[in-house]
Design an enzyme around this catalytic site. Structure first.
Site, PDB file in Angstrom:
ATOM      1  N   LYS A   1       0.803  -1.325   0.050  1.00  0.00           N
ATOM      2  CA  LYS A   1      -0.030   0.008   0.040  1.00  0.00           C
ATOM      3  C   LYS A   1       0.893   1.276  -0.007  1.00  0.00           C
ATOM      4  O   LYS A   1       1.409   1.731   1.148  1.00  0.00           O
ATOM      5  CB  LYS A   1      -0.896  -0.022   1.220  1.00  0.00           C
ATOM      6  CG  LYS A   1      -1.944   0.885   1.048  1.00  0.00           C
ATOM      7  CD  LYS A   1      -1.911   2.349   1.016  1.00  0.00           C
ATOM      8  CE  LYS A   1      -1.453   3.136   1.976  1.00  0.00           C
ATOM      9  NZ  LYS A   1      -1.544   4.569   1.632  1.00  0.00           N
TER      10      LYS A   1
ATOM     11  N   GLU B   1      10.019  16.775  14.269  1.00  0.00           N
ATOM     12  CA  GLU B   1      10.327  16.685  13.089  1.00  0.00           C
ATOM     13  C   GLU B   1       9.583  17.499  11.915  1.00  0.00           C
ATOM     14  O   GLU B   1       8.374  17.640  12.160  1.00  0.00           O
ATOM     15  CB  GLU B   1      10.209  14.944  12.419  1.00  0.00           C
ATOM     16  CG  GLU B   1      10.560  14.818  11.146  1.00  0.00           C
ATOM     17  CD  GLU B   1      10.230  13.428  10.917  1.00  0.00           C
ATOM     18  OE1 GLU B   1       9.370  12.881  10.940  1.00  0.00           O
ATOM     19  OE2 GLU B   1      11.233  12.705  10.491  1.00  0.00           O
TER      20      GLU B   1
ATOM     21  N   CYS C   1      13.901  11.343   6.145  1.00  0.00           N
ATOM     22  CA  CYS C   1      13.798  11.009   7.503  1.00  0.00           C
ATOM     23  C   CYS C   1      15.074  11.093   8.348  1.00  0.00           C
ATOM     24  O   CYS C   1      15.089  11.354   9.485  1.00  0.00           O
ATOM     25  CB  CYS C   1      13.027   9.602   7.781  1.00  0.00           C
ATOM     26  SG  CYS C   1      13.756   8.537   6.733  1.00  0.00           S
TER      27      CYS C   1
ATOM     28  N   GLU D   1      10.029   1.731  10.263  1.00  0.00           N
ATOM     29  CA  GLU D   1      11.173   2.908  10.294  1.00  0.00           C
ATOM     30  C   GLU D   1      10.347   4.333  10.210  1.00  0.00           C
ATOM     31  O   GLU D   1       9.463   4.679   9.326  1.00  0.00           O
ATOM     32  CB  GLU D   1      11.304   2.970   8.649  1.00  0.00           C
ATOM     33  CG  GLU D   1      12.111   1.472   8.112  1.00  0.00           C
ATOM     34  CD  GLU D   1      13.656   1.613   8.982  1.00  0.00           C
ATOM     35  OE1 GLU D   1      13.873   2.431   9.538  1.00  0.00           O
ATOM     36  OE2 GLU D   1      14.057   0.403   9.309  1.00  0.00           O
TER      37      GLU D   1
HETATM   38  P1  NAP Z   1       2.438   8.895   7.318  1.00  0.00           P
HETATM   39  O1  NAP Z   1       1.184   9.616   7.404  1.00  0.00           O
HETATM   40  O2  NAP Z   1       2.673   7.946   8.583  1.00  0.00           O
HETATM   41  O3  NAP Z   1       2.083   7.779   5.986  1.00  0.00           O
HETATM   42  C1  NAP Z   1       2.913   6.830   5.967  1.00  0.00           C
HETATM   43  C2  NAP Z   1       2.061   5.724   4.852  1.00  0.00           C
HETATM   44  O4  NAP Z   1       1.247   5.208   6.016  1.00  0.00           O
HETATM   45  C3  NAP Z   1       1.328   5.973   3.995  1.00  0.00           C
HETATM   46  O5  NAP Z   1       1.174   5.038   3.039  1.00  0.00           O
HETATM   47  C4  NAP Z   1       0.087   6.401   4.637  1.00  0.00           C
HETATM   48  O6  NAP Z   1      -0.954   6.443   3.649  1.00  0.00           O
HETATM   49  C5  NAP Z   1      -0.153   5.244   5.545  1.00  0.00           C
HETATM   50  N1  NAP Z   1      -1.059   5.440   6.723  1.00  0.00           N
HETATM   51  C6  NAP Z   1      -1.545   6.635   7.158  1.00  0.00           C
HETATM   52  N2  NAP Z   1      -2.178   6.110   8.226  1.00  0.00           N
HETATM   53  C7  NAP Z   1      -2.431   5.131   8.354  1.00  0.00           C
HETATM   54  C8  NAP Z   1      -3.225   4.282   8.975  1.00  0.00           C
HETATM   55  N3  NAP Z   1      -4.182   4.691   9.931  1.00  0.00           N
HETATM   56  N4  NAP Z   1      -2.948   2.847   8.991  1.00  0.00           N
HETATM   57  C9  NAP Z   1      -2.151   2.362   8.019  1.00  0.00           C
HETATM   58  N5  NAP Z   1      -1.496   2.880   7.230  1.00  0.00           N
HETATM   59  C10 NAP Z   1      -1.577   4.475   7.316  1.00  0.00           C
HETATM   60  O7  NAP Z   1       3.541   9.625   6.964  1.00  0.00           O
HETATM   61  P2  NAP Z   1       3.504  10.832   6.072  1.00  0.00           P
HETATM   62  O8  NAP Z   1       3.265  11.987   6.357  1.00  0.00           O
HETATM   63  O9  NAP Z   1       3.164  10.249   4.547  1.00  0.00           O
HETATM   64  O10 NAP Z   1       5.207  10.653   5.591  1.00  0.00           O
HETATM   65  C11 NAP Z   1       6.109  11.454   6.350  1.00  0.00           C
HETATM   66  C12 NAP Z   1       6.608  11.000   7.588  1.00  0.00           C
HETATM   67  O11 NAP Z   1       7.317   9.881   7.402  1.00  0.00           O
HETATM   68  C13 NAP Z   1       7.702  11.777   8.461  1.00  0.00           C
HETATM   69  O12 NAP Z   1       7.398  11.722   9.955  1.00  0.00           O
HETATM   70  C14 NAP Z   1       8.994  10.924   8.053  1.00  0.00           C
HETATM   71  O13 NAP Z   1       9.951  10.897   9.099  1.00  0.00           O
HETATM   72  C15 NAP Z   1       8.506   9.730   8.108  1.00  0.00           C
HETATM   73  N6  NAP Z   1       9.462   8.761   7.095  1.00  0.00           N
HETATM   74  C16 NAP Z   1      10.233   7.881   7.957  1.00  0.00           C
HETATM   75  C17 NAP Z   1      11.341   7.146   7.095  1.00  0.00           C
HETATM   76  C18 NAP Z   1      12.166   6.229   7.734  1.00  0.00           C
HETATM   77  O14 NAP Z   1      12.716   5.503   6.965  1.00  0.00           O
HETATM   78  N7  NAP Z   1      12.402   6.272   8.925  1.00  0.00           N
HETATM   79  C19 NAP Z   1      11.141   7.349   5.761  1.00  0.00           C
HETATM   80  C20 NAP Z   1      10.184   8.445   5.296  1.00  0.00           C
HETATM   81  C21 NAP Z   1       9.438   8.951   6.095  1.00  0.00           C
HETATM   82  P3  NAP Z   1      -1.546   8.082   3.056  1.00  0.00           P
HETATM   83  O15 NAP Z   1      -0.402   8.356   1.971  1.00  0.00           O
HETATM   84  O16 NAP Z   1      -2.664   7.746   2.615  1.00  0.00           O
HETATM   85  O17 NAP Z   1      -1.498   8.870   4.150  1.00  0.00           O
END
Ligand code: NAP
Ligand code: MG
Length: 462
Positions: free
Chosen positions: A170, A369, A279, A245
């Site tokens: 997904k 962050e 990240c 992650e």
């Molecule tokens: P996010 O909202 O957590 O989304 C990540 C993924 O999870 C997306 O595919 C999202 O779908 C999905 N998702 C959201 N809500 C969910 C739920 N309730 N149940 C299951 N899946 C769900 O993160 P983001 O805002 O898109 O990305 C930015 C964040 O990711 C930052 O905090 C960053 O640090 C972190 N990040 C960490 C790493 C690492 O390797 N540590 C790498 C990249 C990013 P949708 O797209 O539909 O929201």
């Protein structure tokens, strides 16, 4: 690049069960570049069934056979690298040279590394009177973010396939077109039907259904700590494996003997690349009080050079969020030396490369962050102070240490509560384990450590 009005399930593009779609917007000009299905619980269920059905044959495929197909996948990613780069630029907004070098280039390296690891990994070992078999965990539910759209997918799918697992992905709603291209590449490589399946959709709908599905044995999630917490709770309640992650707030520690110009230059580039949406970005620069003002001037000058070079942030919400953090930094008394809280262009979700000086460790901009092109520069008095500040967040994903020599930098790095540290400008290594201490996550990706996340052991005694 053409959007599929379908999901990739069991080796074919199939219509989704419902009619809802997701609009894909180019953040550089705010134009719609495509539409993909918003998959639902039913679609996730169909994809997980396909992955389960494909599991026994894929798990039984000898490692050399899996390696050959991952190698073929790598070759398709090479052949289609221009299309991949253009697609990432269209949906993420990253400048084309960055898309070519990093967004298209790094996944080729990572896929190649797993083609090799699948062929060479010791899936069987002897321990005393036992033979230990490393067997695939089963069906993997992979949930990925938008910031490095293809890398995040390949960093999960390649090791999962190498291990003999099957996958349902997904991807992030903001970058589903890159995920569709990846599914095309999987098909072109000849990977058997059902081994990899793609369900585009919204996190709280398709993502949550995937994490909760009883047919998923391991949930591998990359994204925010807030969502990661929920995924961890779901997996814990069902006693299924989970890898997380999550976010970071990494420190770039510049010790007094370091080459200051280089440490600041590399540090600013690290934060501004991909518009700060990394990240592992070193968003806190720690500088000794004796060289503080010099570092601030160097950083402000370096950041100004990025004004016309960085792309937008991914969407309007992210732009508002990042600008809100910049306003908060000003309100809390940090000193703006580059950029600021005004959107620099009328069109597109741009944020000016921003540098804050006189940041204290407890300020919001030093703790949370931001995920945008915002660098904070913090002053320290001595090494103990620097260590306290560097370790003083809930995160621990990455970092950097610069010193007069490697031995001094290593000594400091060993005290950092973080999963990866670059020593005096060390280069990215696609085989080194990547992942977080503390709230930056659970588990590791990349290389042999990343592969072992998808394996479980069975011991036979003789
Ligand atoms: P996010 O909202 O957590 O989304 C990540 C993924 O999870 C997306 O595919 C999202 O779908 C999905 N998702 C959201 N809500 C969910 C739920 N309730 N149940 C299951 N899946 C769900 O993160 P983001 O805002 O898109 O990305 C930015 C964040 O990711 C930052 O905090 C960053 O640090 C972190 N990040 C960490 C790493 C690492 O390797 N540590 C790498 C990249 C990013 P949708 O797209 O539909 O929201
Ligand atoms: Mg989201």
């Amino acid at each position: 690049m053409k959007a599929h009005d379908a999901l990739y399930i069991d080796g074919a593009w199939r219509p989704a069960a419902g009619h809802d779609t997701i609009e894909v917007v180019n953040p550089a000009d705010e134009q719609v570049v495509g539409r993909v299905p918003a998959g639902t619980v039913e679609d996730v269920d169909a994809a997980v069934r396909a992955a389960r059905a494909a599991l026994p044959a894929w798990a039984a495929t000898p490692p050399a056979g899996r390696a050959a197909l991952i190698g073929a996948l790598r070759d398709v990613l090479v052949a289609r690298k221009d299309e991949i780069a253009e697609t990432v630029t269209a949906e993420l907004g990253s400048p084309l040279p960055l898309s070519q070098a990093v967004h298209a280039g790094v996944p080729v390296m990572v896929a190649g590394s797993y083609a090799e690891l699948a062929a060479t990994y010791a899936f069987e070992e002897k321990v005393g009177n036992s033979t230990v078999h490393h067997e695939p965990v089963g069906v993997v539910g992979a949930i990925t973010p938008w910031n490095y759209p293809l890398h995040q997918i390949v960093a999960k799918v390649a090791p999962a396939l190498a291990a003999g697992c099957t996958v349902v992905l997904k991807p992030a709603e903001d970058t589903p077109l890159t995920a569709q291209l990846f599914a095309e590449a999987v098909a072109e490589a000849g990977i058997p039907a059902g081994v990899f399946n793609l369900v585009t959709g919204l996190g709280p709908v398709a993502g949550q259904a995937l994490a909760e599905h009883a047919g998923v044995d391991l949930v591998s999630f990359t994204g925010s700590t807030a969502v990661g917490r929920k995924i961890g709770a779901i997996a814990g309640a069902a006693v299924k494996r989970v890898a997380l992650e999550l976010g970071g707030k990494s420190a770039n520690v510049i010790l007094p003997g370091a080459d200051l110009a280089r440490a600041v230059g590399v540090g600013v580039a690290n934060v501004m690349t991909n518009s700060g949406q990394t990240c592992s970005a070193w968003t806190r620069m720690l500088v000794h009080t004796s060289r503080y003002e010099e570092a601030v001037e160097l950083a402000a000058a370096a950041a100004a050079k990025y004004a016309d070079r960085i792309g937008p942030v991914v969407n309007a919400k992210q732009q508002r969020r990042v600008l809100g953090y910049i306003e908060k930094g000003v309100a809390e008394g940090a000193r703006l030396v580059a950029g600021g809280p005004e959107a620099p262009r009328a069109q597109g979700y741009y944020v000016a490369p921003t540098v804050f000086a006189d940041v204290t460790p407890e300020m919001t901009v030093a703790q949370e962050e931001i995920f945008g092109p915002v660098l904070t520069i913090i002053r320290y008095e001595d090494e103990d102070d620097a260590l306290r500040i560097a370790n003083g967040t809930v995160y621990g994903l990455a970092g950097a240490v610069w010193a007069a020599d490697d031995a001094e930098a290593v000594a400091f790095a060993r005290s950092l509560d973080t999963g990866q540290v670059d020593i005096n400008g060390g280069r990215f290594n696609p085989l080194a384990p990547f992942g977080g201490y503390k709230q930056s996550g659970v588990g590791r990706e990349l290389g042999a450590h990343g592969l072992s996340e998808y394996l479980q052991t069975k011991s036979l005694q003789f």
